[in-house]
Design an enzyme around this catalytic site. Structure first.
Site, PDB file in Angstrom:
ATOM      1  N   ARG A  54      -4.430 -12.015  -4.535  1.00  0.00           N
ATOM      2  CA  ARG A  54      -3.423 -12.490  -3.567  1.00  0.00           C
ATOM      3  C   ARG A  54      -3.659 -13.974  -3.259  1.00  0.00           C
ATOM      4  O   ARG A  54      -2.721 -14.762  -3.141  1.00  0.00           O
ATOM      5  CB  ARG A  54      -3.483 -11.645  -2.277  1.00  0.00           C
ATOM      6  CG  ARG A  54      -2.904 -10.254  -2.444  1.00  0.00           C
ATOM      7  CD  ARG A  54      -2.777  -9.532  -1.109  1.00  0.00           C
ATOM      8  NE  ARG A  54      -4.054  -9.155  -0.535  1.00  0.00           N
ATOM      9  CZ  ARG A  54      -4.611  -7.938  -0.615  1.00  0.00           C
ATOM     10  NH1 ARG A  54      -3.989  -6.983  -1.260  1.00  0.00           N
ATOM     11  NH2 ARG A  54      -5.767  -7.688  -0.045  1.00  0.00           N
ATOM     12  N   PHE A 113       5.691  -2.952  -6.173  1.00  0.00           N
ATOM     13  CA  PHE A 113       4.623  -2.122  -5.601  1.00  0.00           C
ATOM     14  C   PHE A 113       3.978  -2.934  -4.463  1.00  0.00           C
ATOM     15  O   PHE A 113       2.771  -3.138  -4.413  1.00  0.00           O
ATOM     16  CB  PHE A 113       3.572  -1.730  -6.660  1.00  0.00           C
ATOM     17  CG  PHE A 113       4.155  -1.055  -7.880  1.00  0.00           C
ATOM     18  CD1 PHE A 113       4.445   0.309  -7.872  1.00  0.00           C
ATOM     19  CD2 PHE A 113       4.417  -1.790  -9.042  1.00  0.00           C
ATOM     20  CE1 PHE A 113       4.983   0.928  -9.003  1.00  0.00           C
ATOM     21  CE2 PHE A 113       4.950  -1.179 -10.173  1.00  0.00           C
ATOM     22  CZ  PHE A 113       5.232   0.177 -10.157  1.00  0.00           C
ATOM     23  N   ASP A 143       9.175  -1.611  -2.905  1.00  0.00           N
ATOM     24  CA  ASP A 143       8.240  -0.484  -2.806  1.00  0.00           C
ATOM     25  C   ASP A 143       9.054   0.774  -2.560  1.00  0.00           C
ATOM     26  O   ASP A 143      10.113   0.731  -1.939  1.00  0.00           O
ATOM     27  CB  ASP A 143       7.235  -0.698  -1.670  1.00  0.00           C
ATOM     28  CG  ASP A 143       5.990   0.169  -1.844  1.00  0.00           C
ATOM     29  OD1 ASP A 143       4.939  -0.352  -2.250  1.00  0.00           O
ATOM     30  OD2 ASP A 143       6.074   1.390  -1.578  1.00  0.00           O
ATOM     31  N   ASP A 201       1.812  -4.340  -9.466  1.00  0.00           N
ATOM     32  CA  ASP A 201       0.544  -3.793  -8.964  1.00  0.00           C
ATOM     33  C   ASP A 201       0.707  -2.299  -8.664  1.00  0.00           C
ATOM     34  O   ASP A 201       0.669  -1.876  -7.503  1.00  0.00           O
ATOM     35  CB  ASP A 201       0.116  -4.555  -7.687  1.00  0.00           C
ATOM     36  CG  ASP A 201      -1.250  -4.110  -7.191  1.00  0.00           C
ATOM     37  OD1 ASP A 201      -2.031  -3.554  -7.989  1.00  0.00           O
ATOM     38  OD2 ASP A 201      -1.542  -4.316  -5.993  1.00  0.00           O
ATOM     39  N   CYS A 228      -5.174  -0.289 -11.902  1.00  0.00           N
ATOM     40  CA  CYS A 228      -6.333   0.135 -11.106  1.00  0.00           C
ATOM     41  C   CYS A 228      -6.848   1.481 -11.599  1.00  0.00           C
ATOM     42  O   CYS A 228      -7.565   2.173 -10.889  1.00  0.00           O
ATOM     43  CB  CYS A 228      -5.990   0.183  -9.619  1.00  0.00           C
ATOM     44  SG  CYS A 228      -4.706   1.373  -9.228  1.00  0.00           S
TER      45      CYS A 228
HETATM   46  N1  SAH Z   1       0.070  -4.827  -4.006  1.00  0.00           N
HETATM   47  C1  SAH Z   1      -0.264  -4.093  -2.807  1.00  0.00           C
HETATM   48  C2  SAH Z   1      -0.890  -2.742  -3.087  1.00  0.00           C
HETATM   49  C3  SAH Z   1      -0.063  -1.820  -3.948  1.00  0.00           C
HETATM   50  S1  SAH Z   1      -0.517  -0.155  -3.832  1.00  0.00           S
HETATM   51  C4  SAH Z   1      -1.143  -4.955  -1.912  1.00  0.00           C
HETATM   52  O1  SAH Z   1      -1.547  -6.047  -2.326  1.00  0.00           O
HETATM   53  O2  SAH Z   1      -1.450  -4.518  -0.792  1.00  0.00           O
HETATM   54  C5  SAH Z   1       0.756   0.625  -4.697  1.00  0.00           C
HETATM   55  C6  SAH Z   1       2.085   0.715  -3.962  1.00  0.00           C
HETATM   56  O3  SAH Z   1       3.014   1.252  -4.911  1.00  0.00           O
HETATM   57  C7  SAH Z   1       2.150   1.625  -2.755  1.00  0.00           C
HETATM   58  O4  SAH Z   1       2.631   0.898  -1.664  1.00  0.00           O
HETATM   59  C8  SAH Z   1       3.169   2.738  -3.144  1.00  0.00           C
HETATM   60  O5  SAH Z   1       4.021   3.101  -2.063  1.00  0.00           O
HETATM   61  C9  SAH Z   1       3.963   2.048  -4.203  1.00  0.00           C
HETATM   62  N2  SAH Z   1       4.583   2.910  -5.236  1.00  0.00           N
HETATM   63  C10 SAH Z   1       4.062   3.964  -5.885  1.00  0.00           C
HETATM   64  N3  SAH Z   1       4.907   4.408  -6.842  1.00  0.00           N
HETATM   65  C11 SAH Z   1       6.015   3.610  -6.781  1.00  0.00           C
HETATM   66  C12 SAH Z   1       7.223   3.552  -7.522  1.00  0.00           C
HETATM   67  N4  SAH Z   1       7.478   4.393  -8.519  1.00  0.00           N
HETATM   68  N5  SAH Z   1       8.111   2.590  -7.193  1.00  0.00           N
HETATM   69  C13 SAH Z   1       7.863   1.725  -6.184  1.00  0.00           C
HETATM   70  N6  SAH Z   1       6.725   1.718  -5.471  1.00  0.00           N
HETATM   71  C14 SAH Z   1       5.800   2.651  -5.762  1.00  0.00           C
END
Ligand code: SAH
Length: 397
Positions: free
Chosen positions: A212, A228, A250, A300, A340
């Site tokens: 970030r 995400f 998201d 992500d 991850c």
């Molecule tokens: N980049 C973020 C962390 C991401 S965690 C940070 O820096 O804090 C992964 C995220 O993906 C979660 O918020 C979850 O709600 C979302 N997610 C999971 N599957 C998804 C999908 N198919 N489409 C959109 N979002 C999704």
């Protein structure tokens, strides 16, 4: 020292422990206390009766021993206090406190306390006791955390699925003091609200802090798509770095609502942020049809690989979103792309991103490589501790 229950390994199965890998699978055991239930400490020996390690025992888990000491020593309050102190000390030179007030303090096997996660959010701790064995040592660990860190409260967010495999029930409960519904944390010059009782994992994805931070350097004047997005860490960083616009996607409406609040909290509500509650797979396809383009895209996703059997399917998922993202990037645009999944190697991840680039008919220069922030250590003997991989790729059409 009282006599410990012994676990004897099959011939040839001592190699991993000799290499200080802490896991023993039930198939490797020739003689063990299978009827004894969970034991806080067992002594692991090879076929010749040679001492290998001390660990805890759970006959219900596929990993029936997790070793925590390769030396024979007393496992008492002082032992755990030393382990906790070592983990805290290890973070001091990282300098995280200079720009953030949230940090992973204990990262399970990588800090030689298998099954325990401790995240610090300002004056509070959120812990996960992920295995039955580490539960046995809970009181000693809590005592050490309270004495050494003097937190205002400790919350257990032990509601991870791994507890079920251990024969445990999920647990969200207050262990000490008081813990509020919302904690404000800062990193890289922006504030984020963390909801320790209800947020994902312990409340926030501390492991992406460094990536970030890097976003800030690339964002100036750019149109950014953060997928995400969760509560918007990358989106806030992009704005602070001078982005022209930021689209955040998201699937969770709640995460998107939190993101909007975080934007307001940082006085970034100047019209540059746009919010999309949607499935990323659908959204990227739709954007492609609409002919949209961005200068920077962040991918992500959550863990796609949940076992060796799902690796191939997961690779297709990763390839899909990376190919779509390449299609949506302008010439010279940047892709921040992550996995991850611990079971996906850095090598394999790069190959997947490569084949996505080929399908999208672009080349890409790898400008930076990312890994989990260093308060999530990796160890040589336990390669599973390196789970987060990322690439920053600049697209060439
Ligand atoms: N980049 C973020 C962390 C991401 S965690 C940070 O820096 O804090 C992964 C995220 O993906 C979660 O918020 C979850 O709600 C979302 N997610 C999971 N599957 C998804 C999908 N198919 N489409 C959109 N979002 C999704």
């Amino acid at each position: 020292m009282s006599k410990l229950v012994q676990v004897v390994l099959k011939k040839g199965k001592e190699k991993a422990l000799k290499n200080r890998h802490p896991w023993i699978f039930s198939g490797a055991v020739s003689r063990g206390p299978w009827d004894a239930g969970v034991l806080p400490v067992v002594e692991v020996l090879d076929q010749d009766g040679q001492f290998l390690a001390l660990g805890y025992w759970n006959p219900k888990s596929q990993i029936c021993v997790r070793a925590f000491s390769f030396k024979h020593t007393d496992i008492d309050e002082a032992f755990w206090a030393n382990r906790v102190a070592a983990a805290i000390q290890r973070r001091i030179p990282l300098g995280i406190a200079q720009h953030a007030n949230a940090c992973r303090l204990i990262a399970s096997e990588a800090d030689e306390i298998p099954g325990l996660i401790v995240d610090q959010y300002d004056r509070w701790l959120v812990v996960q006791f992920l295995t039955a064995g580490i539960e046995c040592h809970r009181d000693a660990i809590l005592k050490a955390l309270i004495e050494q860190l003097k937190p205002e409260g400790i919350l257990s967010r032990s509601d991870d699925n791994t507890r079920i495999k251990e024969g445990l029930v999920q647990d969200v409960s207050l262990l000490y003091g008081t813990v509020p519904d919302e904690i404000l944390i800062k990193e890289h010059g922006y504030m984020l609200s963390v909801h320790p009782w209800t947020g994902h994992k312990t409340g926030f994805y501390l492991d992406q802090r460094d990536a970030r931070g890097r976003m800030k350097s690339y964002a100036s004047g750019k149109h950014v798509l953060n997928t995400f997005a969760y509560t918007g860490g990358f989106s806030l960083a992009a704005h602070l770095g001078g982005a022209a616009s930021i689209d955040s996607v998201d699937i969770s409406a709640d995460a998107m609502a939190q993101l909007q609040l975080n934007v307001a909290r940082n006085h970034q509500d100047d019209g540059k942020h746009h919010y999309h509650t949607a499935d990323v797979f659908d959204a990227l396809r739709r954007y492609e049809k609409e002919g949209k383009q961005w200068d920077i895209i962040v991918l992500d996703p959550p863990k796609f690989v949940h076992g060796a059997a799902s690796l191939e399917k997961a690779c297709r998922g990763y390839k899909d979103i990376n190919r779509l993202a390449f299609n949506l990037l302008r010439d010279g645009g940047y892709l921040f792309t992550f996995s991850c999944s611990g079971l996906m190697s850095a090598d394999l991840f790069q190959k997947v991103v490569f084949s996505a680039a080929v399908d999208s008919n672009v080349d890409g220069q790898i400008i930076e490589r990312f890994q989990q922030a260093p308060d999530h250590p990796m160890t040589l003997c336990f390669p599973e501790s390196w789970y987060l991989k990322g690439l920053l790729v600049q697209v060439r059409r």
